[in-house]
Design a protein around this motif. Structure first.
Motif, PDB file in Angstrom:
ATOM      1  N   LEU A  23       0.832  -1.208   0.000  1.00  0.00           N
ATOM      2  CA  LEU A  23       0.000   0.000   0.000  1.00  0.00           C
ATOM      3  C   LEU A  23       0.869   1.261   0.000  1.00  0.00           C
ATOM      4  N   LEU A  24       1.939   1.257   0.797  1.00  0.00           N
ATOM      5  CA  LEU A  24       2.843   2.405   0.852  1.00  0.00           C
ATOM      6  C   LEU A  24       3.543   2.621  -0.492  1.00  0.00           C
ATOM      7  N   ALA A  25       3.920   1.511  -1.130  1.00  0.00           N
ATOM      8  CA  ALA A  25       4.567   1.614  -2.439  1.00  0.00           C
ATOM      9  C   ALA A  25       3.607   2.195  -3.469  1.00  0.00           C
ATOM     10  N   ALA A  26       2.352   1.731  -3.441  1.00  0.00           N
ATOM     11  CA  ALA A  26       1.357   2.223  -4.391  1.00  0.00           C
ATOM     12  C   ALA A  26       1.053   3.698  -4.160  1.00  0.00           C
ATOM     13  N   ALA A  27       1.107   4.130  -2.905  1.00  0.00           N
ATOM     14  CA  ALA A  27       0.805   5.521  -2.576  1.00  0.00           C
ATOM     15  C   ALA A  27       1.998   6.448  -2.790  1.00  0.00           C
ATOM     16  N   GLY A  28       3.168   5.862  -3.045  1.00  0.00           N
ATOM     17  CA  GLY A  28       4.348   6.679  -3.267  1.00  0.00           C
ATOM     18  C   GLY A  28       5.150   6.980  -2.021  1.00  0.00           C
ATOM     19  N   VAL A  29       4.674   6.515  -0.866  1.00  0.00           N
ATOM     20  CA  VAL A  29       5.381   6.781   0.393  1.00  0.00           C
ATOM     21  C   VAL A  29       6.737   6.090   0.405  1.00  0.00           C
ATOM     22  N   SER A  30       6.774   4.862  -0.098  1.00  0.00           N
ATOM     23  CA  SER A  30       8.029   4.112  -0.113  1.00  0.00           C
ATOM     24  C   SER A  30       9.089   4.818  -0.952  1.00  0.00           C
ATOM     25  N   ALA A  31       8.663   5.427  -2.056  1.00  0.00           N
ATOM     26  CA  ALA A  31       9.616   6.145  -2.908  1.00  0.00           C
ATOM     27  C   ALA A  31      10.202   7.339  -2.178  1.00  0.00           C
ATOM     28  N   ILE A  84      10.640   7.593   1.067  1.00  0.00           N
ATOM     29  CA  ILE A  84      11.588   7.077   2.059  1.00  0.00           C
ATOM     30  C   ILE A  84      12.886   6.661   1.393  1.00  0.00           C
ATOM     31  N   ALA A  85      12.770   5.966   0.266  1.00  0.00           N
ATOM     32  CA  ALA A  85      13.962   5.443  -0.409  1.00  0.00           C
ATOM     33  C   ALA A  85      14.840   6.553  -0.971  1.00  0.00           C
ATOM     34  N   THR A  86      14.238   7.671  -1.343  1.00  0.00           N
ATOM     35  CA  THR A  86      15.014   8.760  -1.933  1.00  0.00           C
ATOM     36  C   THR A  86      15.451   9.795  -0.906  1.00  0.00           C
ATOM     37  N   SER A  87      15.059   9.594   0.345  1.00  0.00           N
ATOM     38  CA  SER A  87      15.475  10.508   1.410  1.00  0.00           C
ATOM     39  C   SER A  87      16.560   9.827   2.243  1.00  0.00           C
ATOM     40  N   PRO A  88      17.806  10.298   2.173  1.00  0.00           N
ATOM     41  CA  PRO A  88      18.886   9.680   2.940  1.00  0.00           C
ATOM     42  C   PRO A  88      18.584   9.602   4.432  1.00  0.00           C
ATOM     43  N   ALA A  89      18.014  10.662   4.988  1.00  0.00           N
ATOM     44  CA  ALA A  89      17.748  10.693   6.433  1.00  0.00           C
ATOM     45  C   ALA A  89      16.693   9.654   6.821  1.00  0.00           C
ATOM     46  N   LEU A  90      15.563   9.656   6.103  1.00  0.00           N
ATOM     47  CA  LEU A  90      14.492   8.712   6.425  1.00  0.00           C
ATOM     48  C   LEU A  90      14.948   7.269   6.214  1.00  0.00           C
ATOM     49  N   PHE A  91      15.645   7.043   5.109  1.00  0.00           N
ATOM     50  CA  PHE A  91      16.091   5.685   4.817  1.00  0.00           C
ATOM     51  C   PHE A  91      17.070   5.191   5.882  1.00  0.00           C
ATOM     52  N   ASP A  92      17.994   6.041   6.307  1.00  0.00           N
ATOM     53  CA  ASP A  92      18.970   5.633   7.313  1.00  0.00           C
ATOM     54  C   ASP A  92      18.316   5.372   8.662  1.00  0.00           C
ATOM     55  N   VAL A  93      17.328   6.186   9.012  1.00  0.00           N
ATOM     56  CA  VAL A  93      16.610   5.944  10.268  1.00  0.00           C
ATOM     57  C   VAL A  93      15.971   4.573  10.257  1.00  0.00           C
ATOM     58  N   LEU A  94      15.289   4.254   9.155  1.00  0.00           N
ATOM     59  CA  LEU A  94      14.638   2.947   9.045  1.00  0.00           C
ATOM     60  C   LEU A  94      15.663   1.822   9.006  1.00  0.00           C
ATOM     61  N   LEU A 134      10.286  -2.846   9.555  1.00  0.00           N
ATOM     62  CA  LEU A 134      11.535  -2.132   9.802  1.00  0.00           C
ATOM     63  C   LEU A 134      12.656  -2.570   8.858  1.00  0.00           C
ATOM     64  N   ASN A 135      12.310  -3.329   7.852  1.00  0.00           N
ATOM     65  CA  ASN A 135      13.306  -3.802   6.904  1.00  0.00           C
ATOM     66  C   ASN A 135      13.227  -2.974   5.615  1.00  0.00           C
ATOM     67  N   PRO A 136      14.132  -1.989   5.437  1.00  0.00           N
ATOM     68  CA  PRO A 136      14.070  -1.163   4.222  1.00  0.00           C
ATOM     69  C   PRO A 136      14.346  -1.944   2.948  1.00  0.00           C
ATOM     70  N   LYS A 137      14.916  -3.148   3.067  1.00  0.00           N
ATOM     71  CA  LYS A 137      15.140  -3.960   1.876  1.00  0.00           C
ATOM     72  C   LYS A 137      13.800  -4.339   1.243  1.00  0.00           C
ATOM     73  N   VAL A 138      12.752  -4.439   2.070  1.00  0.00           N
ATOM     74  CA  VAL A 138      11.421  -4.727   1.523  1.00  0.00           C
ATOM     75  C   VAL A 138      10.939  -3.536   0.697  1.00  0.00           C
ATOM     76  N   ILE A 139      11.202  -2.322   1.201  1.00  0.00           N
ATOM     77  CA  ILE A 139      10.828  -1.126   0.451  1.00  0.00           C
ATOM     78  C   ILE A 139      11.539  -1.097  -0.900  1.00  0.00           C
ATOM     79  N   ALA A 151      -0.885   2.648  -9.759  1.00  0.00           N
ATOM     80  CA  ALA A 151      -0.884   2.462  -8.309  1.00  0.00           C
ATOM     81  C   ALA A 151      -1.653   1.198  -7.912  1.00  0.00           C
ATOM     82  N   LEU A 152      -2.791   0.995  -8.562  1.00  0.00           N
ATOM     83  CA  LEU A 152      -3.592  -0.194  -8.266  1.00  0.00           C
ATOM     84  C   LEU A 152      -2.847  -1.454  -8.681  1.00  0.00           C
ATOM     85  N   GLN A 153      -2.200  -1.431  -9.841  1.00  0.00           N
ATOM     86  CA  GLN A 153      -1.420  -2.589 -10.274  1.00  0.00           C
ATOM     87  C   GLN A 153      -0.307  -2.907  -9.273  1.00  0.00           C
ATOM     88  N   THR A 154       0.376  -1.868  -8.810  1.00  0.00           N
ATOM     89  CA  THR A 154       1.451  -2.067  -7.836  1.00  0.00           C
ATOM     90  C   THR A 154       0.917  -2.703  -6.562  1.00  0.00           C
TER      91      THR A 154
END
Length: 233
Positions: free
Chosen positions: A73-81, A83-93, A144-149, A168-171
Protein backbone atom coordinates in the motif's frame (compact mmCIF):
# COMPACT_ATOMS: atom_id res chain seq x y z
CA UNK A 1 -27.95 2.97 -24.68
CA UNK A 2 -27.06 -0.66 -25.37
CA UNK A 3 -24.22 0.40 -27.67
CA UNK A 4 -22.87 2.75 -25.02
CA UNK A 5 -23.03 -0.04 -22.49
CA UNK A 6 -21.14 -2.42 -24.76
CA UNK A 7 -18.51 0.18 -25.57
CA UNK A 8 -17.84 0.68 -21.86
CA UNK A 9 -17.42 -3.07 -21.23
CA UNK A 10 -13.67 -3.21 -22.09
CA UNK A 11 -13.10 -0.32 -19.69
CA UNK A 12 -14.94 -2.17 -16.93
CA UNK A 13 -12.87 -5.29 -17.56
CA UNK A 14 -9.66 -3.29 -17.38
CA UNK A 15 -10.82 -1.74 -14.09
CA UNK A 16 -11.57 -5.15 -12.67
CA UNK A 17 -8.40 -6.76 -13.99
CA UNK A 18 -5.77 -4.06 -14.66
CA UNK A 19 -2.82 -6.48 -14.61
CA UNK A 20 -1.29 -7.65 -17.86
CA UNK A 21 -1.85 -11.45 -18.08
CA UNK A 22 1.52 -12.16 -19.68
CA UNK A 23 3.44 -10.04 -17.17
CA UNK A 24 1.42 -11.63 -14.38
CA UNK A 25 2.57 -15.10 -15.42
CA UNK A 26 6.20 -13.99 -15.37
CA UNK A 27 5.63 -12.29 -12.03
CA UNK A 28 4.23 -15.43 -10.44
CA UNK A 29 7.31 -17.42 -11.49
CA UNK A 30 9.72 -14.78 -10.20
CA UNK A 31 7.70 -14.25 -7.01
CA UNK A 32 7.78 -17.98 -6.27
CA UNK A 33 11.57 -17.97 -6.37
CA UNK A 34 11.70 -14.93 -4.11
CA UNK A 35 9.22 -16.34 -1.61
CA UNK A 36 11.29 -19.51 -1.26
CA UNK A 37 14.50 -17.55 -0.64
CA UNK A 38 15.44 -17.60 3.08
CA UNK A 39 15.30 -14.35 5.01
CA UNK A 40 14.43 -12.84 8.40
CA UNK A 41 10.70 -13.48 7.95
CA UNK A 42 11.01 -17.19 7.20
CA UNK A 43 13.61 -17.64 9.93
CA UNK A 44 11.34 -15.95 12.46
CA UNK A 45 8.40 -18.19 11.56
CA UNK A 46 10.63 -21.27 11.60
CA UNK A 47 12.01 -20.50 15.05
CA UNK A 48 8.57 -19.66 16.44
CA UNK A 49 7.15 -22.89 15.07
CA UNK A 50 9.97 -25.00 16.48
CA UNK A 51 10.08 -23.41 19.90
CA UNK A 52 6.44 -22.49 20.52
CA UNK A 53 4.35 -24.58 18.17
CA UNK A 54 2.19 -24.24 15.08
CA UNK A 55 -0.09 -21.55 16.51
CA UNK A 56 2.81 -19.19 17.25
CA UNK A 57 4.18 -19.78 13.75
CA UNK A 58 0.85 -18.93 12.18
CA UNK A 59 0.46 -15.80 14.30
CA UNK A 60 3.93 -14.69 13.18
CA UNK A 61 2.88 -15.39 9.59
CA UNK A 62 -0.16 -13.15 10.05
CA UNK A 63 2.04 -10.31 11.29
CA UNK A 64 4.45 -10.66 8.40
CA UNK A 65 1.61 -10.86 5.88
CA UNK A 66 0.03 -7.69 7.23
CA UNK A 67 3.43 -6.03 6.98
CA UNK A 68 3.72 -7.02 3.32
CA UNK A 69 0.24 -5.69 2.53
CA UNK A 70 1.06 -2.39 4.23
CA UNK A 71 4.34 -2.23 2.31
CA UNK A 72 2.44 -2.76 -0.94
CA UNK A 73 0.00 0.00 0.00
CA UNK A 74 2.84 2.40 0.85
CA UNK A 75 4.57 1.61 -2.44
CA UNK A 76 1.36 2.22 -4.39
CA UNK A 77 0.81 5.52 -2.58
CA UNK A 78 4.35 6.68 -3.27
CA UNK A 79 5.38 6.78 0.39
CA UNK A 80 8.03 4.11 -0.11
CA UNK A 81 9.62 6.15 -2.91
CA UNK A 82 9.85 9.15 -0.62
CA UNK A 83 11.59 7.08 2.06
CA UNK A 84 13.96 5.44 -0.41
CA UNK A 85 15.01 8.76 -1.93
CA UNK A 86 15.47 10.51 1.41
CA UNK A 87 18.89 9.68 2.94
CA UNK A 88 17.75 10.69 6.43
CA UNK A 89 14.49 8.71 6.43
CA UNK A 90 16.09 5.68 4.82
CA UNK A 91 18.97 5.63 7.31
CA UNK A 92 16.61 5.94 10.27
CA UNK A 93 14.64 2.95 9.04
CA UNK A 94 17.81 1.04 8.19
CA UNK A 95 19.39 1.56 11.60
CA UNK A 96 16.14 0.80 13.40
CA UNK A 97 15.66 -2.40 11.43
CA UNK A 98 19.26 -3.54 11.91
CA UNK A 99 19.05 -2.78 15.61
CA UNK A 100 15.84 -4.75 15.95
CA UNK A 101 17.27 -7.77 14.11
CA UNK A 102 20.42 -7.57 16.23
CA UNK A 103 18.27 -7.49 19.36
CA UNK A 104 16.44 -10.65 18.26
CA UNK A 105 19.77 -12.31 17.46
CA UNK A 106 21.28 -11.29 20.79
CA UNK A 107 18.32 -12.68 22.69
CA UNK A 108 18.60 -15.98 20.83
CA UNK A 109 22.32 -16.25 21.59
CA UNK A 110 21.72 -15.44 25.25
CA UNK A 111 19.02 -18.12 25.37
CA UNK A 112 21.51 -20.59 23.89
CA UNK A 113 24.08 -19.72 26.57
CA UNK A 114 21.51 -20.06 29.34
CA UNK A 115 20.28 -23.40 28.04
CA UNK A 116 23.83 -24.73 27.72
CA UNK A 117 24.62 -23.71 31.28
CA UNK A 118 21.58 -25.48 32.66
CA UNK A 119 22.17 -29.07 33.64
CA UNK A 120 18.68 -30.25 32.79
CA UNK A 121 18.66 -33.41 30.73
CA UNK A 122 15.11 -32.69 29.62
CA UNK A 123 14.50 -28.94 29.66
CA UNK A 124 10.98 -27.73 30.16
CA UNK A 125 9.03 -26.53 27.16
CA UNK A 126 9.40 -22.87 26.30
CA UNK A 127 6.50 -20.82 27.62
CA UNK A 128 4.69 -19.48 24.54
CA UNK A 129 4.74 -15.71 24.18
CA UNK A 130 1.46 -13.87 24.10
CA UNK A 131 -0.20 -13.81 20.70
CA UNK A 132 -0.02 -10.02 20.54
CA UNK A 133 3.72 -10.05 21.23
CA UNK A 134 4.38 -12.66 18.56
CA UNK A 135 2.27 -10.75 16.04
CA UNK A 136 3.92 -7.41 16.81
CA UNK A 137 7.44 -8.87 16.65
CA UNK A 138 6.73 -10.36 13.23
CA UNK A 139 5.12 -7.15 11.97
CA UNK A 140 8.10 -5.06 13.09
CA UNK A 141 10.57 -7.51 11.56
CA UNK A 142 8.92 -6.86 8.21
CA UNK A 143 8.09 -3.16 8.50
CA UNK A 144 11.53 -2.13 9.80
CA UNK A 145 13.31 -3.80 6.90
CA UNK A 146 14.07 -1.16 4.22
CA UNK A 147 15.14 -3.96 1.88
CA UNK A 148 11.42 -4.73 1.52
CA UNK A 149 10.83 -1.13 0.45
CA UNK A 150 13.60 -1.36 -2.12
CA UNK A 151 12.14 -4.63 -3.34
CA UNK A 152 8.76 -3.07 -4.02
CA UNK A 153 10.40 -0.16 -5.82
CA UNK A 154 12.85 -2.20 -7.89
CA UNK A 155 11.11 -5.51 -8.58
CA UNK A 156 7.35 -4.95 -8.69
CA UNK A 157 7.35 -2.05 -11.23
CA UNK A 158 8.97 -4.35 -13.80
CA UNK A 159 5.65 -6.20 -14.02
CA UNK A 160 3.40 -3.15 -14.15
CA UNK A 161 1.90 -2.28 -17.55
CA UNK A 162 1.57 1.54 -17.66
CA UNK A 163 -0.44 1.40 -20.88
CA UNK A 164 -3.24 -0.36 -18.99
CA UNK A 165 -3.52 2.56 -16.57
CA UNK A 166 -4.05 2.49 -12.79
CA UNK A 167 -0.37 2.02 -12.04
CA UNK A 168 -0.88 2.46 -8.31
CA UNK A 169 -3.59 -0.19 -8.27
CA UNK A 170 -1.42 -2.59 -10.27
CA UNK A 171 1.45 -2.07 -7.84
CA UNK A 172 -0.81 -2.74 -4.88
CA UNK A 173 -2.35 -5.85 -6.43
CA UNK A 174 1.05 -7.30 -7.30
CA UNK A 175 2.22 -6.63 -3.77
CA UNK A 176 -0.85 -8.34 -2.34
CA UNK A 177 -0.27 -11.35 -4.59
CA UNK A 178 3.26 -11.63 -3.24
CA UNK A 179 1.98 -11.25 0.31
CA UNK A 180 -0.55 -14.03 -0.27
CA UNK A 181 2.05 -16.38 -1.74
CA UNK A 182 4.38 -15.65 1.14
CA UNK A 183 1.58 -16.27 3.63
CA UNK A 184 0.86 -19.73 2.20
CA UNK A 185 4.55 -20.63 2.21
CA UNK A 186 5.13 -19.40 5.77
CA UNK A 187 2.06 -21.23 7.04
CA UNK A 188 3.59 -24.40 5.62
CA UNK A 189 6.90 -23.61 7.29
CA UNK A 190 5.12 -23.13 10.61
CA UNK A 191 3.19 -26.39 10.27
CA UNK A 192 6.23 -28.45 9.30
CA UNK A 193 8.47 -26.92 11.95
CA UNK A 194 5.85 -27.56 14.62
CA UNK A 195 5.92 -31.23 13.72
CA UNK A 196 9.59 -31.36 14.68
CA UNK A 197 9.16 -29.20 17.77
CA UNK A 198 9.07 -32.06 20.28
CA UNK A 199 12.64 -33.11 19.50
CA UNK A 200 13.91 -29.55 20.00
CA UNK A 201 11.94 -28.93 23.16
CA UNK A 202 13.13 -32.10 24.88
CA UNK A 203 16.80 -31.91 23.90
CA UNK A 204 19.09 -29.39 25.55
CA UNK A 205 21.66 -29.79 22.78
CA UNK A 206 19.18 -29.26 19.97
CA UNK A 207 17.57 -26.27 21.65
CA UNK A 208 20.99 -24.69 22.22
CA UNK A 209 21.92 -25.33 18.59
CA UNK A 210 18.66 -23.82 17.32
CA UNK A 211 19.01 -20.68 19.42
CA UNK A 212 22.67 -20.34 18.50
CA UNK A 213 22.12 -20.70 14.76
CA UNK A 214 19.11 -18.37 14.83
CA UNK A 215 21.09 -15.81 16.80
CA UNK A 216 24.01 -15.84 14.37
CA UNK A 217 21.70 -15.63 11.35
CA UNK A 218 19.71 -12.71 12.74
CA UNK A 219 22.93 -10.87 13.55
CA UNK A 220 24.05 -11.58 9.98
CA UNK A 221 20.79 -10.16 8.64
CA UNK A 222 21.36 -7.07 10.79
CA UNK A 223 24.84 -6.54 9.36
CA UNK A 224 23.61 -7.05 5.81
CA UNK A 225 20.85 -4.53 6.44
CA UNK A 226 23.39 -1.96 7.62
CA UNK A 227 25.22 -2.41 4.32
CA UNK A 228 22.07 -1.87 2.26
CA UNK A 229 22.33 0.98 -0.27
CA UNK A 230 19.50 3.23 -1.34
CA UNK A 231 19.90 2.46 -5.04
CA UNK A 232 16.73 0.95 -6.47
CA UNK A 233 16.87 1.81 -10.17
Amino acid sequence: MIGAGLSSFPFLVRCMMPLDPHLLQLYLVAATVLVLAPGPDSLLVLSRGLMEGRRAGWIATAGITLGNVVQALLAAAGVSAVIATSPALFDVLRYAGAGYLAWIGGRALWAAVQTQRSGDLAPAAVAPARAGVVFLNALLTNMLNPKVILFYLAFVPQFVAPERGQVALQTFLLGCILAGMGCVYLMGVAALSAGAARAFLTSRTMRTALDGVAGVLFLGFAVRLLLTERKFT
